[in-house]
Motif scaffolding. Sequence first.
Motif, short mmCIF file in Angstrom:
data_model
loop_
_atom_site.label_atom_id
_atom_site.label_comp_id
_atom_site.label_asym_id
_atom_site.label_seq_id
_atom_site.Cartn_x
_atom_site.Cartn_y
_atom_site.Cartn_z
N MET A 239 41.36 33.16 -4.75
CA MET A 239 39.96 33.52 -4.83
C MET A 239 39.38 33.63 -3.42
O MET A 239 39.69 32.82 -2.55
N PHE A 240 38.53 34.60 -3.23
CA PHE A 240 37.92 34.82 -1.93
C PHE A 240 36.51 34.24 -1.88
O PHE A 240 35.78 34.29 -2.87
N ASN A 241 36.17 33.70 -0.72
CA ASN A 241 34.82 33.21 -0.46
C ASN A 241 34.12 34.19 0.46
O ASN A 241 34.72 34.69 1.41
N ARG A 242 32.87 34.46 0.18
CA ARG A 242 32.05 35.33 1.04
C ARG A 242 31.37 34.43 2.06
O ARG A 242 30.56 33.57 1.71
N ILE A 243 31.70 34.63 3.33
CA ILE A 243 31.23 33.75 4.40
C ILE A 243 30.35 34.55 5.36
O ILE A 243 30.75 35.61 5.85
N ARG A 244 29.17 34.01 5.63
CA ARG A 244 28.26 34.63 6.61
C ARG A 244 28.74 34.25 8.00
O ARG A 244 28.93 33.07 8.30
N MET A 245 28.90 35.26 8.85
CA MET A 245 29.42 35.02 10.19
C MET A 245 28.50 35.65 11.23
O MET A 245 27.84 36.65 10.98
N THR A 246 28.47 35.03 12.40
CA THR A 246 27.76 35.56 13.56
C THR A 246 28.77 35.67 14.69
O THR A 246 29.55 34.74 14.92
N VAL A 247 28.75 36.79 15.39
CA VAL A 247 29.60 36.98 16.55
C VAL A 247 28.69 37.23 17.75
O VAL A 247 27.83 38.11 17.71
N VAL A 248 28.85 36.43 18.79
CA VAL A 248 28.15 36.66 20.05
C VAL A 248 29.08 37.53 20.88
O VAL A 248 30.25 37.19 21.09
N ALA A 249 28.57 38.69 21.33
CA ALA A 249 29.42 39.66 22.01
C ALA A 249 28.59 40.57 22.90
O ALA A 249 27.37 40.45 22.95
N ILE A 250 29.26 41.48 23.55
CA ILE A 250 28.63 42.50 24.37
C ILE A 250 28.54 43.78 23.54
O ILE A 250 29.55 44.24 23.00
N ASN A 251 27.34 44.36 23.45
CA ASN A 251 27.18 45.58 22.65
C ASN A 251 27.55 46.82 23.47
O ASN A 251 27.91 46.72 24.65
N ALA A 252 27.43 47.98 22.86
CA ALA A 252 27.83 49.23 23.50
C ALA A 252 27.02 49.55 24.75
O ALA A 252 27.49 50.26 25.63
N GLU A 253 25.81 49.01 24.85
CA GLU A 253 24.96 49.23 26.03
C GLU A 253 25.27 48.23 27.14
O GLU A 253 24.65 48.28 28.20
N GLY A 254 26.18 47.29 26.89
CA GLY A 254 26.55 46.30 27.89
C GLY A 254 25.68 45.06 27.89
O GLY A 254 25.76 44.24 28.82
N SER A 255 24.86 44.89 26.86
CA SER A 255 23.97 43.73 26.77
C SER A 255 24.52 42.68 25.82
O SER A 255 25.20 43.03 24.84
N PRO A 256 24.21 41.41 26.07
CA PRO A 256 24.60 40.37 25.11
C PRO A 256 23.89 40.61 23.78
O PRO A 256 22.73 41.02 23.76
N ASP A 257 24.60 40.36 22.69
CA ASP A 257 24.05 40.66 21.38
C ASP A 257 24.65 39.73 20.34
O ASP A 257 25.67 39.07 20.58
N LEU A 258 24.02 39.72 19.16
CA LEU A 258 24.55 39.01 18.00
C LEU A 258 24.94 40.04 16.95
O LEU A 258 24.14 40.92 16.61
N TYR A 259 26.15 39.93 16.46
CA TYR A 259 26.63 40.79 15.38
C TYR A 259 26.72 39.92 14.14
O TYR A 259 27.38 38.88 14.13
N LEU A 260 26.02 40.33 13.07
CA LEU A 260 26.00 39.58 11.82
C LEU A 260 26.84 40.31 10.80
O LEU A 260 26.73 41.53 10.64
#
Length: 81
Positions: A1-22
Motif C-alpha cells: 500500500m502506498f502512502n501519500r506524503i507531502r514533501m518540501t524541497v529547498v532548491a535553486i529554481n530556474a532563475e537561480g534563486s533559492p526556492d521551495l518546491y512543494l
Amino acid sequence: MFNRIRMTVVAINAEGSPDLYLTFVHATDLQNGHGLHYDMAIARAEDEGYRAPMIAFDHNDAAAGALRHALAFKQGETDEV
C-alpha cells in the motif's frame, strides 16, 4: 500500500534563486522507512527544472516546524528567533 506524503524541497529554481518546491510522493512504508521518499521528492524537483543544492523534508522533520516558525517571523507575528 502506498502512502501519500507531502514533501518540501529547498532548491535553486530556474532563475537561480533559492526556492521551495512543494509536491506529493507516493511511497510504501518500506520506502518511507528507508528514506526513499526524500529521493523521490528531489527527483521530481529536478524534473521541474530545480537544481542543487537540494534538501527535502516531510512534515515529521524539524525543518517543517522551522518553516512554520520562519513564516510567522517573516510576517511579523513573532520576534522570536
